[in-house]
Write a protein that holds these residues in place. Structure first.
Motif, mmCIF file in Angstrom:
data_model
loop_
_atom_site.group_PDB
_atom_site.id
_atom_site.type_symbol
_atom_site.label_atom_id
_atom_site.label_comp_id
_atom_site.label_asym_id
_atom_site.label_seq_id
_atom_site.Cartn_x
_atom_site.Cartn_y
_atom_site.Cartn_z
ATOM 1 N N ARG A 196 0.895 -1.054 -0.067
ATOM 2 C CA ARG A 196 0.082 0.042 0.116
ATOM 3 C C ARG A 196 0.828 1.339 0.007
ATOM 4 N N VAL A 197 1.865 1.434 0.852
ATOM 5 C CA VAL A 197 2.652 2.324 0.815
ATOM 6 C C VAL A 197 3.568 2.667 -0.367
ATOM 7 N N PHE A 198 4.057 1.845 -0.977
ATOM 8 C CA PHE A 198 4.824 1.726 -2.373
ATOM 9 C C PHE A 198 3.890 2.138 -3.418
ATOM 10 N N SER A 199 2.806 1.588 -3.343
ATOM 11 C CA SER A 199 1.718 2.204 -4.479
ATOM 12 C C SER A 199 1.419 3.491 -4.448
ATOM 13 N N THR A 200 1.351 4.106 -3.280
ATOM 14 C CA THR A 200 1.039 5.692 -3.062
ATOM 15 C C THR A 200 2.542 6.291 -3.549
ATOM 16 N N LEU A 201 3.573 5.749 -3.024
ATOM 17 C CA LEU A 201 4.632 6.500 -3.143
ATOM 18 C C LEU A 201 5.121 6.552 -4.718
ATOM 19 N N ALA A 202 4.780 5.382 -5.344
ATOM 20 C CA ALA A 202 5.242 5.281 -6.672
ATOM 21 C C ALA A 202 4.422 6.347 -7.858
ATOM 22 N N ASP A 203 3.395 6.993 -7.156
ATOM 23 C CA ASP A 203 2.679 8.123 -7.891
ATOM 24 C C ASP A 203 3.616 9.410 -7.847
ATOM 25 N N TYR A 204 4.644 9.290 -6.810
ATOM 26 C CA TYR A 204 5.426 10.700 -6.727
ATOM 27 C C TYR A 204 7.004 10.491 -6.950
ATOM 28 N N THR A 205 7.448 9.123 -6.889
ATOM 29 C CA THR A 205 8.761 8.758 -7.042
ATOM 30 C C THR A 205 9.098 7.517 -7.745
ATOM 31 N N LYS A 206 10.292 7.372 -8.143
ATOM 32 C CA LYS A 206 10.704 6.015 -8.791
ATOM 33 C C LYS A 206 10.669 4.731 -7.666
ATOM 34 N N VAL A 207 9.855 3.640 -7.833
ATOM 35 C CA VAL A 207 9.903 2.766 -7.149
ATOM 36 C C VAL A 207 10.096 1.238 -8.069
ATOM 37 N N LEU A 208 11.036 0.631 -7.475
ATOM 38 C CA LEU A 208 11.411 -0.530 -8.200
ATOM 39 C C LEU A 208 11.094 -1.712 -7.180
ATOM 40 N N THR A 209 9.909 -2.618 -7.657
ATOM 41 C CA THR A 209 9.824 -3.690 -6.674
ATOM 42 C C THR A 209 10.486 -4.997 -7.075
ATOM 43 N N LEU A 210 11.075 -5.734 -6.177
ATOM 44 C CA LEU A 210 11.980 -6.940 -6.315
ATOM 45 C C LEU A 210 11.487 -7.931 -5.328
ATOM 46 N N ASP A 211 11.128 -9.063 -6.078
ATOM 47 C CA ASP A 211 10.751 -10.133 -5.109
ATOM 48 C C ASP A 211 12.115 -10.983 -4.960
ATOM 49 N N THR A 212 12.342 -10.964 -3.751
ATOM 50 C CA THR A 212 13.668 -11.539 -3.192
ATOM 51 C C THR A 212 13.842 -13.075 -3.241
ATOM 52 N N THR A 213 12.744 -13.830 -3.625
ATOM 53 C CA THR A 213 12.742 -15.337 -3.737
ATOM 54 C C THR A 213 13.489 -15.689 -5.264
ATOM 55 N N VAL A 214 13.510 -14.396 -5.825
ATOM 56 C CA VAL A 214 14.069 -14.892 -7.445
ATOM 57 C C VAL A 214 15.414 -14.337 -7.421
ATOM 58 N N LEU A 215 15.720 -13.472 -6.357
ATOM 59 C CA LEU A 215 17.317 -12.902 -6.540
ATOM 60 C C LEU A 215 17.988 -13.865 -5.989
ATOM 61 N N GLU A 216 19.458 -13.933 -6.548
ATOM 62 C CA GLU A 216 20.359 -14.763 -5.911
ATOM 63 C C GLU A 216 20.990 -14.143 -4.752
ATOM 64 N N LEU A 217 20.484 -14.197 -3.545
ATOM 65 C CA LEU A 217 21.389 -13.594 -2.503
ATOM 66 C C LEU A 217 21.781 -14.558 -1.391
ATOM 67 N N PRO A 218 23.060 -14.582 -1.136
ATOM 68 C CA PRO A 218 23.433 -15.270 0.009
ATOM 69 C C PRO A 218 22.856 -15.238 1.359
#
Length: 170
Positions: free
Chosen positions: A145-167
């Motif tokens: 919800r918060v990022f949905s609102t912020l995206a109207d005003y600024t750049k927001v990139l959403t990343l699902d961390t289950t698909v990132l290769e993070l140790p």
């Protein structure tokens, strides 16, 4: 979109990164990696004592020089505050002002997310305890919800961390 994101390009294209999402989503792990590889100064934002003004604290940080990466920031107060205290200690007006300051520093907000059961399992593995699945789901929804609102005003990139290769930060 997350599968197409090149984290290296993101890290070189921006001078300020704001990593946000629930506890256990992978903020600190990603922050450590990006800092080591790209020279960001990491600002980890733990709970700020109630007597300190949050907006002023973040304005001072954003007025500083150099490449910075927030491992959590004022966005979390907009999510955790209402869920844990019934109110946020930062107003939407202040949040949008701070978001503009992030943009003025060539910044990007990165909304890290994962399915609630995955986040809860990570917390259990890391800490030996975790909030209930319902609370984790409420946090995930709050960030959406918060990022949905912020995206109207600024750049927001959403990343699902289950698909990132993070140790694991373990």
């Amino acid at each position: 979109m997350a599968g197409d994101v090149n984290l290296e390009e993101m890290a070189t294209a921006y001078d300020t990164l704001v990593l946000e999402g629930p506890d256990g989503v992978g903020k600190s792990t990603l922050a450590e990696r990006l800092s080591a590889q790209h020279g960001f100064r990491v600002i980890h934002s733990p709970k700020t004592p109630d007597h300190l003004d949050l907006a002023t604290r973040y304005r001072e940080i954003l007025n500083g020089a150099g490449r910075i990466l927030f491992d959590r920031c004022f966005v979390s107060e907009l999510v955790y505050g209402p869920l844990h205290r019934g109110r946020s200690r930062i107003t939407w007006s202040e949040a949008l002002d701070l978001a503009e300051s992030v943009m003025d520093r060539m910044g990007l907000f990165v909304h890290l997310t994962a399915p609630p059961p995955v986040i809860r399992q990570r917390l259990l593995a890391r800490d030996g305890e975790a909030a209930s699945l319902e609370e984790v789901a409420a946090l995930v929804t709050g960030y959406q919800r918060v990022f949905s609102t912020l995206a109207d005003y600024t750049k927001v990139l959403t990343l699902d961390t289950t698909v990132l290769e993070l140790p694991s930060a373990g």
